[in-house]
Design a protein around this motif. Structure first.
Motif, PDB file in Angstrom:
ATOM      1  N   SER B 510       0.828  -1.202   0.000  1.00 46.45           N
ATOM      2  CA  SER B 510       0.000   0.000   0.000  1.00 46.45           C
ATOM      3  C   SER B 510       0.864   1.255   0.000  1.00 46.45           C
ATOM      4  CB  SER B 510      -0.931  -0.014   1.221  1.00 46.45           C
ATOM      5  OG  SER B 510      -0.146   0.066   2.391  1.00 46.45           O
ATOM      6  N   ARG B 511       2.179   1.049  -0.098  1.00 51.52           N
ATOM      7  CA  ARG B 511       3.046   2.226  -0.177  1.00 51.52           C
ATOM      8  C   ARG B 511       2.689   3.027  -1.429  1.00 51.52           C
ATOM      9  NH1 ARG B 511       8.982  -0.441   0.878  1.00 51.52           N
ATOM     10  NH2 ARG B 511       8.928  -0.328   3.123  1.00 51.52           N
ATOM     11  N   PRO B 512       2.734   4.366  -1.331  1.00 49.22           N
ATOM     12  CA  PRO B 512       2.519   5.140  -2.560  1.00 49.22           C
ATOM     13  C   PRO B 512       3.641   4.837  -3.539  1.00 49.22           C
ATOM     14  CG  PRO B 512       3.159   6.563  -0.723  1.00 49.22           C
ATOM     15  CD  PRO B 512       2.978   5.194  -0.162  1.00 49.22           C
ATOM     16  N   ILE B 513       3.272   4.349  -4.735  1.00 53.07           N
ATOM     17  CA  ILE B 513       4.305   3.975  -5.688  1.00 53.07           C
ATOM     18  C   ILE B 513       4.667   5.113  -6.617  1.00 53.07           C
ATOM     19  CG2 ILE B 513       3.980   1.481  -5.676  1.00 53.07           C
ATOM     20  CD1 ILE B 513       2.070   1.859  -8.039  1.00 53.07           C
ATOM     21  N   GLY B 514       3.810   6.156  -6.662  1.00 58.44           N
ATOM     22  CA  GLY B 514       4.171   7.341  -7.426  1.00 58.44           C
ATOM     23  C   GLY B 514       3.746   7.304  -8.881  1.00 58.44           C
ATOM     24  N   PHE B 515       3.048   6.230  -9.270  1.00 59.88           N
ATOM     25  CA  PHE B 515       2.520   6.229 -10.640  1.00 59.88           C
ATOM     26  C   PHE B 515       1.223   5.447 -10.662  1.00 59.88           C
ATOM     27  CE2 PHE B 515       5.143   2.456 -10.393  1.00 59.88           C
ATOM     28  CZ  PHE B 515       4.417   1.499 -11.070  1.00 59.88           C
ATOM     29  N   ASP B 516       0.479   5.565 -11.769  1.00 58.37           N
ATOM     30  CA  ASP B 516      -0.826   4.933 -11.883  1.00 58.37           C
ATOM     31  C   ASP B 516      -0.675   3.652 -12.709  1.00 58.37           C
ATOM     32  OD1 ASP B 516      -3.400   4.169 -12.178  1.00 58.37           O
ATOM     33  OD2 ASP B 516      -3.992   5.852 -13.469  1.00 58.37           O
ATOM     34  N   LEU B 604       2.164   6.673 -17.460  1.00 58.02           N
ATOM     35  CA  LEU B 604       2.212   6.234 -16.068  1.00 58.02           C
ATOM     36  C   LEU B 604       1.619   7.264 -15.108  1.00 58.02           C
ATOM     37  CD1 LEU B 604       5.675   4.440 -15.862  1.00 58.02           C
ATOM     38  CD2 LEU B 604       3.402   3.436 -16.045  1.00 58.02           C
ATOM     39  N   GLY B 605       1.190   8.423 -15.636  1.00 51.37           N
ATOM     40  CA  GLY B 605       0.577   9.423 -14.762  1.00 51.37           C
ATOM     41  C   GLY B 605       1.545   9.994 -13.739  1.00 51.37           C
ATOM     42  N   ILE B 606       2.803  10.131 -14.120  1.00 54.69           N
ATOM     43  CA  ILE B 606       3.797  10.716 -13.209  1.00 54.69           C
ATOM     44  C   ILE B 606       3.815  12.229 -13.426  1.00 54.69           C
ATOM     45  CG2 ILE B 606       6.260  10.816 -12.630  1.00 54.69           C
ATOM     46  CD1 ILE B 606       6.451   7.891 -13.576  1.00 54.69           C
ATOM     47  N   PRO B 607       3.518  13.009 -12.388  1.00 58.58           N
ATOM     48  CA  PRO B 607       3.395  14.460 -12.581  1.00 58.58           C
ATOM     49  C   PRO B 607       4.740  15.155 -12.815  1.00 58.58           C
ATOM     50  CG  PRO B 607       2.941  13.862 -10.296  1.00 58.58           C
ATOM     51  CD  PRO B 607       3.185  12.591 -11.029  1.00 58.58           C
ATOM     52  N   VAL B 628      15.140  14.623 -14.909  1.00 57.56           N
ATOM     53  CA  VAL B 628      15.566  13.913 -13.695  1.00 57.56           C
ATOM     54  C   VAL B 628      14.391  13.862 -12.720  1.00 57.56           C
ATOM     55  CG1 VAL B 628      17.991  14.523 -13.924  1.00 57.56           C
ATOM     56  CG2 VAL B 628      16.456  16.017 -12.615  1.00 57.56           C
ATOM     57  N   ASN B 629      14.480  12.984 -11.741  1.00 59.72           N
ATOM     58  CA  ASN B 629      13.403  12.941 -10.749  1.00 59.72           C
ATOM     59  C   ASN B 629      13.776  13.725  -9.489  1.00 59.72           C
ATOM     60  OD1 ASN B 629      15.232  11.244  -9.532  1.00 59.72           O
ATOM     61  ND2 ASN B 629      13.852   9.472  -9.389  1.00 59.72           N
ATOM     62  N   GLU B 630      12.803  13.851  -8.587  1.00 64.76           N
ATOM     63  CA  GLU B 630      13.037  14.670  -7.397  1.00 64.76           C
ATOM     64  C   GLU B 630      14.114  14.079  -6.500  1.00 64.76           C
ATOM     65  OE1 GLU B 630       8.999  17.036  -6.400  1.00 64.76           O
ATOM     66  OE2 GLU B 630       8.850  14.859  -6.169  1.00 64.76           O
ATOM     67  N   ALA B 631      14.198  12.744  -6.473  1.00 64.79           N
ATOM     68  CA  ALA B 631      15.240  12.096  -5.654  1.00 64.79           C
ATOM     69  C   ALA B 631      16.618  12.518  -6.160  1.00 64.79           C
ATOM     70  CB  ALA B 631      15.094  10.572  -5.719  1.00 64.79           C
ATOM     71  N   PHE B 632      16.740  12.646  -7.477  1.00 65.26           N
ATOM     72  CA  PHE B 632      18.010  13.078  -8.060  1.00 65.26           C
ATOM     73  C   PHE B 632      18.341  14.494  -7.608  1.00 65.26           C
ATOM     74  CE2 PHE B 632      20.746  14.951 -11.228  1.00 65.26           C
ATOM     75  CZ  PHE B 632      21.625  13.929 -11.558  1.00 65.26           C
ATOM     76  N   VAL B 633      17.317  15.368  -7.679  1.00 64.33           N
ATOM     77  CA  VAL B 633      17.532  16.772  -7.293  1.00 64.33           C
ATOM     78  C   VAL B 633      17.923  16.841  -5.813  1.00 64.33           C
ATOM     79  CG1 VAL B 633      16.405  19.016  -7.012  1.00 64.33           C
ATOM     80  CG2 VAL B 633      15.969  17.626  -9.064  1.00 64.33           C
ATOM     81  N   VAL B 665      16.068  19.392 -18.698  1.00 63.32           N
ATOM     82  CA  VAL B 665      14.976  20.257 -19.171  1.00 63.32           C
ATOM     83  C   VAL B 665      13.728  20.124 -18.291  1.00 63.32           C
ATOM     84  CG1 VAL B 665      15.771  20.243 -21.569  1.00 63.32           C
ATOM     85  CG2 VAL B 665      14.107  18.518 -20.788  1.00 63.32           C
ATOM     86  N   GLY B 666      13.698  19.100 -17.442  1.00 61.71           N
ATOM     87  CA  GLY B 666      12.503  18.923 -16.615  1.00 61.71           C
ATOM     88  C   GLY B 666      12.787  18.115 -15.364  1.00 61.71           C
ATOM     89  N   VAL B 667      11.905  18.277 -14.365  1.00 59.48           N
ATOM     90  CA  VAL B 667      11.990  17.506 -13.135  1.00 59.48           C
ATOM     91  C   VAL B 667      10.622  16.859 -12.908  1.00 59.48           C
ATOM     92  CG1 VAL B 667      12.342  17.554 -10.627  1.00 59.48           C
ATOM     93  CG2 VAL B 667      13.710  19.040 -12.114  1.00 59.48           C
ATOM     94  N   VAL B 668      10.604  15.529 -12.658  1.00 54.67           N
ATOM     95  CA  VAL B 668       9.333  14.830 -12.433  1.00 54.67           C
ATOM     96  C   VAL B 668       9.301  14.290 -10.998  1.00 54.67           C
ATOM     97  CG1 VAL B 668       8.964  14.150 -14.829  1.00 54.67           C
ATOM     98  CG2 VAL B 668      10.308  12.681 -13.306  1.00 54.67           C
ATOM     99  N   ALA B 669       8.083  13.939 -10.592  1.00 56.19           N
ATOM    100  CA  ALA B 669       7.900  13.374  -9.250  1.00 56.19           C
ATOM    101  C   ALA B 669       8.546  11.998  -9.182  1.00 56.19           C
ATOM    102  CB  ALA B 669       6.415  13.279  -8.925  1.00 56.19           C
ATOM    103  N   ASP B 670       8.797  11.547  -7.951  1.00 56.77           N
ATOM    104  CA  ASP B 670       9.421  10.233  -7.755  1.00 56.77           C
ATOM    105  C   ASP B 670       8.422   9.107  -7.989  1.00 56.77           C
ATOM    106  OD1 ASP B 670      11.837  11.304  -7.112  1.00 56.77           O
ATOM    107  OD2 ASP B 670      11.455  11.348  -4.949  1.00 56.77           O
ATOM    108  N   ALA B 671       8.906   8.026  -8.574  1.00 55.43           N
ATOM    109  CA  ALA B 671       8.104   6.803  -8.675  1.00 55.43           C
ATOM    110  C   ALA B 671       9.006   5.656  -8.262  1.00 55.43           C
ATOM    111  CB  ALA B 671       7.618   6.600 -10.105  1.00 55.43           C
ATOM    112  N   ARG B 672       8.420   4.707  -7.528  1.00 63.59           N
ATOM    113  CA  ARG B 672       9.214   3.572  -7.060  1.00 63.59           C
ATOM    114  C   ARG B 672       9.507   2.595  -8.200  1.00 63.59           C
ATOM    115  NH1 ARG B 672       9.322   2.401  -1.450  1.00 63.59           N
ATOM    116  NH2 ARG B 672       7.977   3.838  -0.315  1.00 63.59           N
ATOM    117  N   GLY B 673      10.687   1.974  -8.132  1.00 62.36           N
ATOM    118  CA  GLY B 673      11.018   0.930  -9.097  1.00 62.36           C
ATOM    119  C   GLY B 673      10.674  -0.448  -8.561  1.00 62.36           C
ATOM    120  N   SER B 674      10.388  -0.534  -7.241  1.00 64.72           N
ATOM    121  CA  SER B 674       9.951  -1.787  -6.640  1.00 64.72           C
ATOM    122  C   SER B 674       9.303  -1.442  -5.303  1.00 64.72           C
ATOM    123  CB  SER B 674      11.120  -2.750  -6.435  1.00 64.72           C
ATOM    124  OG  SER B 674      11.879  -2.357  -5.316  1.00 64.72           O
ATOM    125  N   TYR B 675       8.567  -2.407  -4.735  1.00 63.65           N
ATOM    126  CA  TYR B 675       7.931  -2.162  -3.443  1.00 63.65           C
ATOM    127  C   TYR B 675       8.957  -1.947  -2.341  1.00 63.65           C
ATOM    128  CZ  TYR B 675       3.230  -3.518  -4.957  1.00 63.65           C
ATOM    129  OH  TYR B 675       2.012  -3.574  -5.551  1.00 63.65           O
TER     130      TYR B 675
END
Lengths: 116, 870
Positions: B510-516, B604-607, B628-633, B665-675
């Protein structure tokens, strides 16, 4: 007829019947029974001591024979056995069964006919 | 002498026989012996008499057992209901134990199928103590310097998929790349031909290849002449030098099944293998002579300390060595051991329950047993009788249990759980049956001993006097209460453990995975290699065309190619430098890479958090753009504005490719690669600018639309030489990644449920029996005006007193059990107050319910009837 009297009794083993026959001649202790069996079969049947007492134990439990007190030995009492009425009936039934078989054998000329 | 032998044999007869007839036998023997005239005759008689006595001893002994067994079966048949419950309980418990043991034996306990397999070690690279992969130069230096490793090799951490053509249907071949000594480590000879030799790495021309027994059998008709011939994988010709036996296709250090292995050659330098910063290898080695694993570890630590001092690039790297078997089964071992312990606990509870039921039966037969005692049956005979009955139950239950286990193991193996290594070796066989036989014996003793001893201790005269109905059964009752205490304690511990795993699984998934993930299908992976795709333009064109076809399918909302979709176990780590920032020597930053096309975030609905995603501006000819993603930033760009920052991908030490700066050129929200892991710092290059050699197509469909058939053809429509791709839903892929935890959870929940039912039936039986024993007392009390509520309360209070002891002991046991389980739990403290609280409440309420029915019955007693019984 004999079967209906003792429906639970299958044909007896040879050793058992010999022991009952030996006791039909009078009370005996174990050793004497063994000797008697040997004599009445002219040595053809010889019961080992283990076999003998094992059968005596079972016959006692089934109440075909009973242990009686005997005073024929001054120093130690020997276990002496007597045929019970139940045991006698069973031995008779077995004898009749064998007799019937022998009659059949005669009728089929396996044995000579009895002289009248 | 002769008499002594006879006496020894006499001593082996059963005691009752011996007591009655020993003296007669000895005297008869002596008399008979003395009547023989010669030594030869005496010897002959002694031999036959002794032989006769041996047979008698055997007959007498088995007669007791045969009589007990016949009696046991007769008395079992007299109460078929209880007998059926007992047998079913034992069959389930023994079956479950047999099944779990057969899996544990084949998967965990059995050594790997190589000579001295415990001397094979796996070498893994570490960066700052975390797994990161070995570099080839480091490995080569270490192998040269150590005294503890004999043969050793590395294998590239990723495998390639190639299409084999010209041998029947085109098929996909999984190709591994290894250094020459790889096969020598395992110590088993090749099926045909030879393994690699060191010179294979140096020769030019055709690269030598070794084919697996499976590929050889299925695609090459087991033709021995394949060795020495040329095998084409796509357009690349390889020279086959040998066939590896089937045992070597088993999951190896990368847990993958390989179809073929090619030797790493010096011409591979183009691939960047011979680079101290290319951490993309796993090592495998055999210990030398009498070297120990600890010795090898110390040796490797020393060697790597030297490398760290010598090379600035190595400053953060080290190596760990572990047994090969741990590498293969290390992940599954704690799970299987936990299930094994749980299932053994269920067997213990089942035994307690059976003992309880047998005590109940024995109570009902109290008069019969007491009369037998009074008639002179020895207590030992009664104990033997009850144990024989327990044995009969255990044997029938065990036989049924083996059948249950065979069915269960068959179904488990047929489901091909991908997270269980060596599953093909799992079956119910000799070793398992031996284990089951042991369980049957243990079950007999454990379930029979309490009822047997309870009866052996019983006061004979008292029991007879009280006419067996309202007699003093307190010894039996105490024994049964003790059994129920144990059952409740063990059950509580088991339910707590199951509860923890359920909570852990729920928290994990049930962890938020960050994508749909809804309505997303994964097509592929598709590998674009060979001469048809030898340029980035051709690769990009393939991706463009297939995506266009996918998008044209009715019901498909959008589609996007991606190198590594979430929850697909593919990793690509890339080191990089930030333009304008000095890079600390030996601490080159690195991030996950995932080449994607412009629709990826939409599918994937990643904002998007800042800037833009890719569009038509990002072409092969324009300067490289990255997102890059937010974790990178957070990790690398906390002190500067991310947009517009330029990164040098590959770092300055990669001299094989031109230095190209890519602009964020852009920064996206984090999405998990595994649970299990949080979102990692990730760089997304534009697929159009750097098309990868392998990728998956992610497809977003409208809800409830089936598009699999249409999707299956899009690849072969564009290029008929491709084999049909795999298609899986995103949710199924995610479920698969949690399959091990889910199976553990389901198994433990099932076991906990069985345990709870057994414990409750135990409580129910004991309370019911207690009530039936006190019928007269209740009758008198009610006649004297006691209110039903008081009587009910009294019965329930008695049950709860027993339960309270069980619960208290169970909480202690659960504390130990869950502490041992911590390693396999996510997010949950071992002593989780919520779980403990809920389980205690559940068990308490269940006990209450189980006690309620007999309590109610106690107050339905008509005083007149109750008293008339006396």
């Amino acid at each position: 007829m004999s079967r209906s009297e003792h429906p639970e009794t299958p044909p007896l083993s040879a050793a058992t019947f010999h022991i009952l026959l030996a006791l039909a001649g009078g009370d005996r202790h174990g050793y004497a029974i063994g000797k008697e069996v040997e004599e009445q079969t002219a040595g053809a049947v010889s019961l080992g001591p283990g076999t003998l007492y094992r059968i005596l134990k079972q016959l006692t439990i089934d109440a075909w024979i009973a242990e009686i007190d005997s005073a024929d030995d001054e120093h130690e009492r020997r276990r002496t056995y007597r045929l019970t009425s139940r045991g006698r009936a069973i031995a008779q039934a077995e004898a009749r069964r064998l007799d019937a078989l022998v009659s059949v054998a005669r009728a089929r000329r396996l044995l000579p006919a009895l002289a009248r | 002498m002769i008499a002594a032998i006879f006496r020894v044999v006499l001593a082996t007869t059963p005691r009752d026989f011996r007591t009655a007839y020993a003296s007669s036998l000895e005297r008869d023997f002596a008399e008979e012996l003395s009547s023989r005239p010669s030594a030869v005759l005496r010897l002959g008689y002694a031999a036959s008499a002794t032989g006769d006595l041996i047979i008698t001893a055997i007959d007498e002994r088995t007669a007791n057992f045969r009589r007990d067994l016949a009696f046991a079966i007769r008395s079992i048949l007299k109460t078929p209901g209880i007998a059926a419950v007992i047998i079913a309980t034992l069959a389930l418990a023994i079956g479950a134990n047999t099944a779990v043991f057969s899996v544990l034996r084949a998967v965990v306990l059995q050594p790997l199928p190589y000579p001295d397999s415990d001397r094979i070690v796996v070498l893994s690279g570490l960066k700052d103590g975390a797994p990161f992969g070995l570099s080839l130069p480091d490995f080569a230096d270490a192998h040269r310097a150590t005294q503890t490793l004999a043969k050793a090799a590395v294998l590239v951490d990723y495998s390639e998929e190639h299409v084999l053509e010209g041998h029947g249907e085109p098929r996909s071949v999984t190709l591994a790349t290894v250094t020459p000594q790889y096969f020598d480590v395992f110590g088993i000879p090749p099926q045909v031909g030879r393994y690699f030799e060191d010179r294979d790495a140096r020769t030019g021309g055709r690269v030598p290849i070794i084919v697996s027994e499976h590929l050889w059998r299925t695609a090459l008709q087991s033709d021995r002449n394949v060795v020495g011939s040329i095998l084409r994988l796509e357009d690349v010709p390889y020279r086959v030098v040998g066939i590896a036996p089937a045992r070597l296709s088993a999951p190896g250090i990368s847990a993958a099944h390989f179809d073929a292995w090619r030797v790493m050659s010096e011409s591979d330098s183009a691939a960047g293998f011979y680079n101290r910063n290319a951490h993309m290898f796993s090592g495998i080695a055999r210990l030398r002579g009498d070297a120990t694993l600890a010795g090898a570890r110390a040796d490797l630590d020393r060697t790597f300390a030297g490398l760290r001092a010598k090379y600035a690039d190595d400053r953060h790297y080290s190596v760990s060595a572990g047994r090969f078997i741990d590498d293969v089964v290390g992940n599954i071992r704690p799970t299987l051991v936990a299930i094994f312990i749980a299932v053994a606990g269920v067997l213990a509870i089942a035994c307690a329950n059976v003992a309880n039921l047998m005590l109940g039966r024995a109570n009902a037969r109290e008069r019969e047993l007491t009369v037998r005692l009074a008639l002179g049956a020895s207590r030992r005979r009664i104990v033997t009788q009850i144990l024989t009955e327990a044995f009969a139950f255990a044997v029938v239950g065990g036989t049924l249990g083996v059948l249950i286990a065979i069915a269960a193991v068959g179904a488990f193996v047929a489901s091909r759980p991908s997270f269980v290594p060596r599953i093909e070796d799992v079956h119910v066989e000799g070793m398992t049956l031996l284990y089951t036989a042991t369980i049957v014996i243990v079950t007999t003793v454990v379930s029979g001993i309490v009822p047997a001893l309870t009866f052996a201790r019983r006061d004979l005269a008292g029991a007879l006097k009280m006419s067996g109905r309202s007699g003093d059964a307190s010894a039996g009752e105490r024994g049964r209460a003790a059994l129920v205490v144990f059952e409740i304690a063990a059950t509580l511990a088991l339910v707590v453990v199951a509860g923890l795993v359920v909570r852990s699984y729920a928290s994990l998934t049930s962890r938020p995975i960050g994508f749909d993930a809804s309505n997303v299908a994964i097509v592929g992976p598709i590998q674009t290699s060979g001469s048809r795709y030898n340029s980035e333009e051709r690769k990009a064109a393939f991706y463009r065309k297939t995506r266009a076809r996918a998008r044209a399918i009715p019901g498909i909302v959008d589609a996007a190619w991606s190198f590594a979709a979430p929850f697909v176990p593919v990793q690509w780590n890339q080191s990089f430098e930030i333009f304008g920032e000095p890079t600390p020597v030996g601490a080159v930053p690195s991030a996950r890479m995932n080449s994607i096309d412009d629709a990826y975030f939409a599918v994937l609905g990643i904002p998007l958090r800042a800037g833009r995603t890719f569009d038509a501006r990002d072409r092969a000819t324009t300067s490289p753009s990255i997102v890059v993603n937010e974790a990178f930033v957070r990790t690398y760009l906390s002190r500067r504005a991310p947009l517009g920052t330029k990164l040098l991908l590959g770092g300055s030490s990669n001299r094989t490719k031109p230095r190209v700066y890519a602009t964020i050129v852009g920064v996206v929200a984090d999405a998990r690669g595994s649970y299990a892991t949080a979102a990692l710092p990730t760089i997304f290059p534009a697929l159009a600018q750097s098309p990868p050699y392998i990728a998956e197509l992610l497809v977003k469909t409208r809800p409830g639309v089936a598009v699999d058939t249409a999707l299956a053809n899009i690849v072969s429509d564009v290029d008929p030489r491709f084999v049909r791709p795999e298609i899986a839903s995103m949710t199924a892929t995610m479920a698969q990644s949690a399959a091990r935890t889910r199976l553990t959870m389901q198994t433990l929940v099932a076991l906990a449920a069985i345990a709870l039912i057994l414990a409750l039936s135990g409580i129910f039986a004991v309370v019911s029996y207690g009530v039936s024993q006190r019928t007269r007392e209740f009758g008198i009390r009610m006649a004297l005006g006691a209110r039903p509520a008081t009587i009910r309360g009294d019965v329930i209070a008695r049950a709860m007193r027993v339960a309270a002891i069980g619960i208290a002991l169970g909480v202690i046991g659960a504390g130990f059990a869950s502490r041992a389980l911590t390693i396999t739990l996510f997010d949950i403290e071992a002593i989780d107050p919520i779980t403990f609280g809920c389980v205690i409440a559940l068990v308490t309420v269940s006990v209450l319910v189980a006690a309620l029915v007999p309590a109610w019955r106690a107050t339905r007693v008509d005083p007149a009837i109750a008293l008339r019984y006396e």
